[in-house]
Every structure is written in structure tokens, then in C-alpha cells.
Design a protein around this motif. Sequence first.
Motif, PDB file in Angstrom:
ATOM      1  N   HIS A 115       0.826  -1.209   0.000  1.00  0.00           N
ATOM      2  CA  HIS A 115       0.000   0.000   0.000  1.00  0.00           C
ATOM      3  C   HIS A 115       0.857   1.254   0.000  1.00  0.00           C
ATOM      4  CE1 HIS A 115      -3.773   2.013   0.038  1.00  0.00           C
ATOM      5  NE2 HIS A 115      -3.532   2.638   1.176  1.00  0.00           N
ATOM      6  N   SER A 116       2.017   1.212   0.650  1.00  0.00           N
ATOM      7  CA  SER A 116       2.904   2.380   0.618  1.00  0.00           C
ATOM      8  C   SER A 116       3.345   2.672  -0.805  1.00  0.00           C
ATOM      9  CB  SER A 116       4.117   2.159   1.526  1.00  0.00           C
ATOM     10  OG  SER A 116       4.802   0.968   1.185  1.00  0.00           O
ATOM     11  N   ALA A 117       3.640   1.628  -1.582  1.00  0.00           N
ATOM     12  CA  ALA A 117       4.026   1.827  -2.976  1.00  0.00           C
ATOM     13  C   ALA A 117       2.853   2.357  -3.790  1.00  0.00           C
ATOM     14  CB  ALA A 117       4.525   0.511  -3.566  1.00  0.00           C
ATOM     15  N   THR A 118       1.656   1.857  -3.516  1.00  0.00           N
ATOM     16  CA  THR A 118       0.472   2.324  -4.224  1.00  0.00           C
ATOM     17  C   THR A 118       0.238   3.811  -3.962  1.00  0.00           C
ATOM     18  OG1 THR A 118      -0.496   0.122  -4.016  1.00  0.00           O
ATOM     19  CG2 THR A 118      -1.986   1.914  -4.597  1.00  0.00           C
ATOM     20  N   ILE A 119       0.417   4.233  -2.720  1.00  0.00           N
ATOM     21  CA  ILE A 119       0.257   5.648  -2.376  1.00  0.00           C
ATOM     22  C   ILE A 119       1.328   6.491  -3.068  1.00  0.00           C
ATOM     23  CG2 ILE A 119       0.424   7.324  -0.495  1.00  0.00           C
ATOM     24  CD1 ILE A 119      -0.862   5.159   1.305  1.00  0.00           C
ATOM     25  N   ALA A 120       2.572   6.002  -3.080  1.00  0.00           N
ATOM     26  CA  ALA A 120       3.656   6.752  -3.724  1.00  0.00           C
ATOM     27  C   ALA A 120       3.365   6.993  -5.203  1.00  0.00           C
ATOM     28  CB  ALA A 120       4.975   6.007  -3.556  1.00  0.00           C
ATOM     29  N   ILE A 121       2.798   5.981  -5.862  1.00  0.00           N
ATOM     30  CA  ILE A 121       2.529   6.099  -7.296  1.00  0.00           C
ATOM     31  C   ILE A 121       1.307   6.973  -7.556  1.00  0.00           C
ATOM     32  CG2 ILE A 121       1.836   4.814  -9.353  1.00  0.00           C
ATOM     33  CD1 ILE A 121       3.563   2.491  -8.312  1.00  0.00           C
ATOM     34  N   THR A 122       0.211   6.733  -6.838  1.00  0.00           N
ATOM     35  CA  THR A 122      -1.014   7.507  -7.102  1.00  0.00           C
ATOM     36  C   THR A 122      -0.833   8.977  -6.720  1.00  0.00           C
ATOM     37  OG1 THR A 122      -1.929   6.877  -4.946  1.00  0.00           O
ATOM     38  CG2 THR A 122      -2.549   5.535  -6.829  1.00  0.00           C
ATOM     39  N   ALA A 123      -0.086   9.244  -5.676  1.00  0.00           N
ATOM     40  CA  ALA A 123       0.127  10.629  -5.238  1.00  0.00           C
ATOM     41  C   ALA A 123       1.279  11.296  -5.979  1.00  0.00           C
ATOM     42  CB  ALA A 123       0.399  10.671  -3.739  1.00  0.00           C
ATOM     43  N   GLU A 124       2.006  10.515  -6.778  1.00  0.00           N
ATOM     44  CA  GLU A 124       3.154  11.037  -7.525  1.00  0.00           C
ATOM     45  C   GLU A 124       4.090  11.804  -6.590  1.00  0.00           C
ATOM     46  OE1 GLU A 124       1.178  13.226 -10.646  1.00  0.00           O
ATOM     47  OE2 GLU A 124       1.060  11.443 -11.912  1.00  0.00           O
ATOM     48  N   ILE A 125       4.463  11.149  -5.501  1.00  0.00           N
ATOM     49  CA  ILE A 125       5.301  11.787  -4.480  1.00  0.00           C
ATOM     50  C   ILE A 125       6.723  11.933  -5.017  1.00  0.00           C
ATOM     51  CG2 ILE A 125       6.199  11.613  -2.140  1.00  0.00           C
ATOM     52  CD1 ILE A 125       3.788   9.844  -1.478  1.00  0.00           C
ATOM     53  N   PRO A 126       7.277  13.130  -5.060  1.00  0.00           N
ATOM     54  CA  PRO A 126       8.657  13.301  -5.526  1.00  0.00           C
ATOM     55  C   PRO A 126       9.642  12.543  -4.632  1.00  0.00           C
ATOM     56  CG  PRO A 126       7.516  15.410  -5.383  1.00  0.00           C
ATOM     57  CD  PRO A 126       6.655  14.405  -4.692  1.00  0.00           C
ATOM     58  N   LEU A 127      10.711  12.041  -5.236  1.00  0.00           N
ATOM     59  CA  LEU A 127      11.705  11.314  -4.449  1.00  0.00           C
ATOM     60  C   LEU A 127      12.239  12.161  -3.302  1.00  0.00           C
ATOM     61  CD1 LEU A 127      13.857   9.464  -7.150  1.00  0.00           C
ATOM     62  CD2 LEU A 127      11.782   8.697  -5.978  1.00  0.00           C
ATOM     63  N   GLU A 128      12.363  13.463  -3.543  1.00  0.00           N
ATOM     64  CA  GLU A 128      12.890  14.338  -2.499  1.00  0.00           C
ATOM     65  C   GLU A 128      11.987  14.341  -1.267  1.00  0.00           C
ATOM     66  OE1 GLU A 128      14.788  15.091  -6.210  1.00  0.00           O
ATOM     67  OE2 GLU A 128      12.646  15.049  -5.698  1.00  0.00           O
ATOM     68  N   ARG A 129      10.674  14.144  -1.477  1.00  0.00           N
ATOM     69  CA  ARG A 129       9.769  14.086  -0.338  1.00  0.00           C
ATOM     70  C   ARG A 129       9.752  12.683   0.276  1.00  0.00           C
ATOM     71  NH1 ARG A 129       5.490  17.199   1.357  1.00  0.00           N
ATOM     72  NH2 ARG A 129       6.877  18.875   0.673  1.00  0.00           N
ATOM     73  N   LEU A 130       9.919  11.659  -0.545  1.00  0.00           N
ATOM     74  CA  LEU A 130       9.948  10.292  -0.019  1.00  0.00           C
ATOM     75  C   LEU A 130      11.073  10.101   0.988  1.00  0.00           C
ATOM     76  CD1 LEU A 130       9.146   7.855  -2.990  1.00  0.00           C
ATOM     77  CD2 LEU A 130       7.806   8.233  -0.911  1.00  0.00           C
ATOM     78  N   TRP A 131      12.166  10.858   0.809  1.00  0.00           N
ATOM     79  CA  TRP A 131      13.267  10.760   1.772  1.00  0.00           C
ATOM     80  C   TRP A 131      12.818  11.063   3.192  1.00  0.00           C
ATOM     81  CZ3 TRP A 131      17.881   8.715   1.734  1.00  0.00           C
ATOM     82  CH2 TRP A 131      18.544   8.507   0.524  1.00  0.00           C
ATOM     83  N   HIS A 132      11.759  11.844   3.314  1.00  0.00           N
ATOM     84  CA  HIS A 132      11.297  12.257   4.647  1.00  0.00           C
ATOM     85  C   HIS A 132      10.265  11.299   5.231  1.00  0.00           C
ATOM     86  CE1 HIS A 132      13.431  16.094   4.460  1.00  0.00           C
ATOM     87  NE2 HIS A 132      13.066  16.139   3.183  1.00  0.00           N
ATOM     88  N   ALA A 133       9.910  10.257   4.486  1.00  0.00           N
ATOM     89  CA  ALA A 133       9.028   9.205   5.016  1.00  0.00           C
ATOM     90  C   ALA A 133       9.934   8.167   5.671  1.00  0.00           C
ATOM     91  CB  ALA A 133       8.201   8.588   3.901  1.00  0.00           C
ATOM     92  N   VAL A 134      10.092   8.243   6.974  1.00  0.00           N
ATOM     93  CA  VAL A 134      11.099   7.454   7.692  1.00  0.00           C
ATOM     94  C   VAL A 134      10.517   6.094   8.073  1.00  0.00           C
ATOM     95  CG1 VAL A 134      12.638   7.384   9.686  1.00  0.00           C
ATOM     96  CG2 VAL A 134      12.087   9.581   8.587  1.00  0.00           C
ATOM     97  N   PRO A 135      11.109   4.997   7.594  1.00  0.00           N
ATOM     98  CA  PRO A 135      10.601   3.666   7.966  1.00  0.00           C
ATOM     99  C   PRO A 135      11.043   3.276   9.373  1.00  0.00           C
ATOM    100  CG  PRO A 135      12.496   3.451   6.517  1.00  0.00           C
ATOM    101  CD  PRO A 135      12.220   4.921   6.632  1.00  0.00           C
ATOM    102  N   SER A 136      10.180   2.572  10.078  1.00  0.00           N
ATOM    103  CA  SER A 136      10.498   2.133  11.438  1.00  0.00           C
ATOM    104  C   SER A 136      11.573   1.048  11.402  1.00  0.00           C
ATOM    105  CB  SER A 136       9.242   1.585  12.119  1.00  0.00           C
ATOM    106  OG  SER A 136       8.269   2.598  12.240  1.00  0.00           O
ATOM    107  N   PHE A 137      12.424   1.060  12.409  1.00  0.00           N
ATOM    108  CA  PHE A 137      13.478   0.046  12.555  1.00  0.00           C
ATOM    109  C   PHE A 137      13.132  -0.864  13.730  1.00  0.00           C
ATOM    110  CE2 PHE A 137      17.347  -1.623  14.375  1.00  0.00           C
ATOM    111  CZ  PHE A 137      18.059  -2.053  13.262  1.00  0.00           C
TER     112      PHE A 137
END
Length: 487
Positions: A442-464
Motif C-alpha cells: 500500500h505504501s508503494a500504491t500511495i507513492a505512485i497515485t500521489a506522484e510523491i517526488p523522491l525528495e519528499r519520499l526521503w522524509h518518510a522514515v521507515p520504522s526500525f
Amino acid sequence: MSDEDSQTYDVVVIGAGPVGENVADRTSAAGLRTIIVESELIGGECSYWACEPSKALLRPALLHAEATRFPGVASAVTGPLDAHAVLKHRDRMSGDWNDNGQVEWLESAGIALIRGYGRLAGTRQVTVETPDGETVRLTARHAVAVCTGTSAALPPLPGLDSVRPWTSREATSAQRVPQRLAILGAGVVAVEMATAWQALGSQVTLIARESRLLTRVEPFAAELVEIQLRKAGVDLRFDTTITSADRAGGPDDGIHLTLGDGGRIVADELLLATGRAPRTDDIGLETVGLAPGAWLTADDTFIVTAVEGDWLYAVGDVNRRALLTHQGKYQARIAGAVIANRARGLDLDTEPWGRHAGTADLVAVPQVIFTDPEIAAVGLTTDDAARAGRAVDVVDYDIGSVAGAIQHDPSYRGRARLLIDPERRVVVGATFAGPGVAELLHSATIAITAEIPLERLWHAVPSFPTISEIWLRLLETYRDDQHPRTR
């Protein structure tokens, strides 16, 4: 025909699967008097013979496979799956093929139901043959929605009637485990059912006309599934097909199969997983100028383009836009809103990603294949991009190198791929293959449908430490790669 045999509604929906139910729900909620017609169980293919029962068979198989690989757990797994318990679980998840709960939901939503076989009978007209032999004529003031879905497409194999093959319905509802199961096909149904029934105790032989499995996914994902199927004991036969099939003796005798490469196989059951056909051969298409048995081409508002008047809708698998339950439900929500606005004389928002346009069908269709390992994909594959002549940057990463994946399974094997539009710098495709990757989709689906720029994706921090860290690793790889593979 008497007056009692004729009824008028704002909307008539033919087919009460998840798609038809969602169309009816949206139109009824908008205040339109809606009736739904169904000849089988309310809830349709997905609830009783596809999504629900197949995943109920597959989840124990995948859980068992993961457990037998995990340190400290493997030693506690002392035997094979309890097939009887799995089949009982499958029955429960399929509602024991009883649709009372679905009927209650229709009633609570204010949707009328008529059981029987529905056919178009001209403009805004539907006739229904009821189980007691009566005929009811329905007139729609505003819309008729055809939501009849698909059925198994069987190959032209001589003697099929005597062989009594399984289709996907029998494969998901069988009450006993066949000792030997032959499967013809290399698509999703074929590989999922090979995974499930091999785990339940069958000796599965999968016969594929193609040279590989799952030809519509990235090759690396299909290769990982092939490796695990072979490890599980599935006999894979590529580049061949069945040329003859014969159940020579009584009903308990085996099916003798001859292959195009000269091979011979004896099986107790034969599953034909060779594609789907629209369930439109006997729904009265000829009364509105269409060919019986045809797919119903629909525009982005789900109007059937070949019929004048903006009253006939084709929603879900029957329009061949995306043969997936969740995508059909997406279409249904949009179609319901379109019908409601047209009934009120309101304008439609049909721009890409507008409220009345099924844009996701074209660019962001998500799918999970519940094999070992799972495959989760959305958007373009590298083959899709090549066919469309689109330049994309391809970024790959070994999921097994991510800390969260190692926590999931110390011997984790998996791979991820992103396709990036180098000019717009947005994700246009994603494929994940590995245990537990379904929840990444679903995260990939949101990235594609919202056309999120890579520069903004950098700020989506995945949990460790989670497998979702794969997003960070993919972005790092793309940033650091001086020579990305543009295709």
C-alpha cells in the motif's frame, strides 16, 4: 405479463458479488431506489470460490513453510499440515457457502434483492427468471450496471466432460486432498493452488505452455517462486501442454494425461487454470446491439461505450480493465457516484484522478500473489515500460539485507525493485518478492497515485527494524548509483 410481474427502480444491478454490492451500496446511499439481481450466492466468486477460500488455504501453507525455516521454531514443527483442520478453516472463512449474512447486509443498506437469472431486454430493461419459474421485468429509470464478473476459460481439450476437470471453483472448495494433482497453467491461480495443495499433501505437477511462471510479473519474482515450488516438491513442466486427457475407468480411477513433449502423467484430479472469460454469454447483450460472450468495453466512468444513452454500465472483471476484486470495488465506488450525479443532473469530475474517473485502473493496480514467497506489485514492470516505450530507471535491492527482514527470517530471500521516471523523479512501478511483503504494497500504491517526488519520499522514515526499511535502501541505492539502468 401481469402488472405484478413488472417493477420499476432507479438502478438495476446484475450480479451481487463484491462489485455489484458496492455499486448498489453507493447508489442506495445516494437516495436512488436500487435492486440487485443474483442467480447464485450473494457475495459472489470472491467470497465463496476465489479470494476468501484460496487465502484460507494458503495462509496455513505459508505459515508452516516459514515456521519450518525459523531457528527455535522449526524443531517444534513436528509434522505436516493438518489438512482436515485447514479445510474446516477454509469452510468457515467461506461462510460454509451460506449467504444469509450477506442478505442481511443488503437489507440493512436498503437494497432490494431478487434471486434469479438476470438478462438485458432492451434499453433500461432487465428480465429475471426466478427459481420458481416466474419471469419478472425490471425497468431502470437511470441505470443498469452489469457486474457479472468472469468464469474459468477452458481450453479446447477433447473429452473434458468425461475427465471432469477442476476449475478454480473446485480447487478452492474441494473437500478432500487428492493424492496426485495436475495443474495446467502458469498464472496466479495455478501457482497459488500448487502452493496450497502441495502443502496439504498432494503431489502436484504443474504443466505450463510458457517457459516460466507468472509471465506478467518481474522475472526475478517468478524465479523465486519457482525455486520454492521445486523445494516443496512440485514437479514443474515448462514449454509443453496437455494434448489428451482420459479418465479411462470409473470415477475413482486416475486421469491419464499425454503432454505435447511426449510425457505422460497420471493424476487423481486435473485443475485447468488457463484464464478467465467474461460471464456475458447469456445476459441478453444482443438486445442492446452487443455480441453475447464479449468483454464489455467501458470508459473511465464505466459507461459501456458501444451503447448509446449513458445508461448501461460495466463494472468489475466484466470490463477487463483489471481482473481483481479490490480494483472492481474501486470501480464500483466510482460508478455508483457517477450514476448518482447523472441522476441528479450534476456535472462529473472526469479529469485524471477526479472523483468520477477510474484513473487507478490505468497506472496503479496493486496485486498480491500469495505464494512462497509472496509477490506484491503495483504500477509498471520493466516489460510494461519497454512495451510502452517509456524510459525508466530501475533500482534493485536484496530485501534479505534489511535488518527487519533478517528478524522476520534469518534465512530471508527476497528482492525489491522500483521503477522511477527519471524526468519527473517519481515512482511509477514497484515489485516486492519475499515473505511478508504484502503489507509493503500500500505504501508503494500511495507513492505512485500521489506522484510523491523522491525528495519528499526521503522524509518518510521507515520504522526500525521492519521490512519497510527496504524503502530507505532503495532510495539510497538510487541516490548513490552514478549509472542507473535506464530502460
